[in-house]
Write a protein that holds these residues in place. Structure first.
Motif, PDB file in Angstrom:
ATOM      1  N   ILE A  37      76.434  22.559  61.793  1.00  0.00           N
ATOM      2  CA  ILE A  37      75.923  21.725  62.618  1.00  0.00           C
ATOM      3  C   ILE A  37      76.680  20.440  62.988  1.00  0.00           C
ATOM      4  O   ILE A  37      77.070  20.023  64.219  1.00  0.00           O
ATOM      5  N   SER A 146      68.719  22.169  65.584  1.00  0.00           N
ATOM      6  CA  SER A 146      68.907  21.644  64.038  1.00  0.00           C
ATOM      7  C   SER A 146      67.364  21.367  63.636  1.00  0.00           C
ATOM      8  O   SER A 146      66.973  21.598  62.613  1.00  0.00           O
ATOM      9  N   HIS A 155      68.794  18.196  56.796  1.00  0.00           N
ATOM     10  CA  HIS A 155      69.926  19.071  56.640  1.00  0.00           C
ATOM     11  C   HIS A 155      70.348  19.862  55.668  1.00  0.00           C
ATOM     12  O   HIS A 155      71.387  19.980  55.428  1.00  0.00           O
TER      13      HIS A 155
END
Length: 157
Positions: A37, A146, A155
């Motif tokens: 990402i 995301s 994350h």
């Protein structure tokens, strides 16, 4: 002896023609989802810088065509890198097909496929233009993907 020499030559030749990738679709269990990402985000920023430089250099009365070409090539390369990460990493390895009878999981799967497809198309459009609205759409789509991918975990996947 002759067969051994041929085998060594064949193996040597074959080993020099293979490309090496960070993740080669072998189920090694080592994935850097958040890193991918971040890499896409960096490529988007590079696309933005490239577009700005192309626009600025194009306005100059005495055009520096060498620099223009370099920024165009840079823009193409980074758009392609986004496409490679989305396709090779996420679509090939990380997003797994889901049974349509599980409506919640299937809905998430379709949403993620749609978002990744949008990123692929936007990267293609970034190759074709210097319109900075493409950059904002890419950032928004990456943010949405995301959030969909990592959910409430942030994350870390």
């Amino acid at each position: 002896m002759k067969n051994s020499v041929i085998l060594v030559l064949f193996v040597s030749l074959f080993s020099f023609t293979l490309k090496s990738y960070a993740h080669c679709e072998i189920p090694c269990g080592i994935y850097g989802d958040s890193l991918r990402i971040e890499q896409i985000s960096e490529h988007i920023t590079t696309l933005e810088k490239s577009m700005n430089q192309i626009n600025e250099l194009s306005k100059a009365g005495d055009k520096n065509y060498n620099q223009l070409v370099r920024w165009v090539v840079n823009k193409e390369e980074h758009a392609q890198k986004i496409q490679d990460i989305v396709s090779q990493y996420f679509l090939h390895q990380r997003i797994k097909p889901v049974d349509p009878s599980d409506s919640t999981a299937y809905g998430k799967y379709i949403k993620q496929l749609t978002q990744l497809h949008q990123l692929l198309v936007l990267a293609m459009k970034a190759k074709q233009t210097t319109d900075l609205s493409v950059i904002e759409k890419m950032r928004s789509t990456l943010h949405d993907f995301s959030h969909s991918y990592f959910g409430d975990h942030g994350h870390s996947h």
